[in-house]
Scaffold this motif. Sequence first.
Motif, PDB file in Angstrom:
ATOM      1  N   THR B  33       0.841  -1.200   0.000  1.00  0.00           N
ATOM      2  CA  THR B  33       0.000   0.000   0.000  1.00  0.00           C
ATOM      3  C   THR B  33       0.873   1.245   0.000  1.00  0.00           C
ATOM      4  O   THR B  33       0.658   2.174  -0.777  1.00  0.00           O
ATOM      5  N   LEU B  34       1.875   1.242   0.854  1.00  0.00           N
ATOM      6  CA  LEU B  34       2.666   2.463   1.045  1.00  0.00           C
ATOM      7  C   LEU B  34       3.380   2.907  -0.237  1.00  0.00           C
ATOM      8  O   LEU B  34       3.355   4.095  -0.588  1.00  0.00           O
ATOM      9  N   ILE B  35       3.985   1.974  -0.952  1.00  0.00           N
ATOM     10  CA  ILE B  35       4.768   2.385  -2.130  1.00  0.00           C
ATOM     11  C   ILE B  35       3.865   2.927  -3.244  1.00  0.00           C
ATOM     12  O   ILE B  35       4.129   4.016  -3.768  1.00  0.00           O
ATOM     13  N   PRO B  36       2.764   2.218  -3.599  1.00  0.00           N
ATOM     14  CA  PRO B  36       1.863   2.836  -4.582  1.00  0.00           C
ATOM     15  C   PRO B  36       1.336   4.204  -4.119  1.00  0.00           C
ATOM     16  O   PRO B  36       1.173   5.113  -4.933  1.00  0.00           O
ATOM     17  N   THR B  37       1.089   4.357  -2.826  1.00  0.00           N
ATOM     18  CA  THR B  37       0.601   5.643  -2.313  1.00  0.00           C
ATOM     19  C   THR B  37       1.668   6.725  -2.491  1.00  0.00           C
ATOM     20  O   THR B  37       1.364   7.864  -2.852  1.00  0.00           O
TER      21      THR B  37
END
Lengths: 154, 264
Positions: B33-37
């Motif tokens: 989640t964090l990297i795409p965000t």
Amino acid sequence: MTNISMNVNGNGLTHEVPDNTLLVTFLRETLGLTGTHVGCDTSQCGACIVHLNGESVKSCSLFAAQVDGAEVTTIEGIANGDKLHPMQLAFHENHGLQCGFCTPGMVMSAIELVTKNKDLTEREIREGLEGNICRCTGYHNIVKSIQDAAVKMS
Amino acid sequence: MYSTKYVKAKDLSIAASIVTDAEDGKFLAGGMTLIPTMKQRLASPDCLVDLAGCGLTGIEDEGATIRIGAMSRHVDVAESAVIQREIPAIAGLASQIGDRQVRNRGTIGGSLANNDPSACYPSALLGLGGTIHTQNRSIVAEDFLTGMFETDLDEEEIIIAISFPKPDKAAYVKFPNPASRYAMVGVFVAKFPDEVRVAVTGAGEDGVFRASNLEAALNENFNAEAIVDGSVSSDDLMSDIHASAEYRAHLIGEMTRRAVVACE
Ligand code: FES
Ligand code: FES
């Protein structure tokens, strides 16, 4: 900047990269391995799939620094010299691609699928391709290619 | 993506102190989640502390509970012989998260710390009445899950493991959004000797919640027929481009029936 070492397609290498470098950017822009594609911005298309220590991952959603010390295989690393990998050959023979944009990711995804489970049903193949999007083929020939390769790889 | 600093921490106390000292530091687990965000510039932490080197893996059978290391990936949980034997509903849930590539990276600790209102794991945590263990304390599910994308974790607190009590029976059934595979509605039903618990994800405006009237009906009669049409109200349910609150209310009833059937 971070120093990273990894083995890509059998070659050990060390590079210094900005910390926010994605693995796919490192592969394509630093190493020139442009077979790995970028098809989306949302981690959904799977055009960027490579193998990390033998497992398929989306290289657009990983930092190169996270992969330090690992073994990475891209689409350029699966053929044996001039001899195509059985999965590549099956895509070729079964017309498993049209424009070819999704194909590197499809092939890398499919190799993991078949290696992990030799007796794949058609449904398992279709479900196993959840992370790959093809805008051309309608998937039928991709599934056929993978079924064909599964027989040849066993 | 904005620039950031990446650090792979060797242990938990180093990881916690780096995040404490940073202006806007974040722990990095699987990053799914964090990297795409971050790519969308919706998050811009100045420092990322990777927990991959902190050894938070391992799945153990502790008798009455199963303890899962926070950095266990969805694929590890889905394929764990211990979990398949003791709480197969959790293995099944993990095998349906995202796609194979997400399951090869995403972790249970990361998913729970994010507490996405459409994620699957929060429903298992609440449905089974599990406990979150951090480097400082243990937090029961009801206290941990404080709202949409909110948990009781302090800024420098790291989930190290999650323990789940073993139910008599349990099942998770979701209606996935066809594009994202997130739950449009997901229902986790767990039957213990003294109570039935029903946790719903993907639908609540405040994130995962327990459906108390469904629990009451199933405590009375643990049978799919106990869930009658209209027993779920659409009040406080999400309404968005994917589904209206009324449709979600209907799906909650239907997914609960299917989960009860799957328990048999
Ligand atoms: S480019 Fe990685 S999933 Fe689309
Ligand atoms: S062959 Fe064109 S996207 Fe798949």
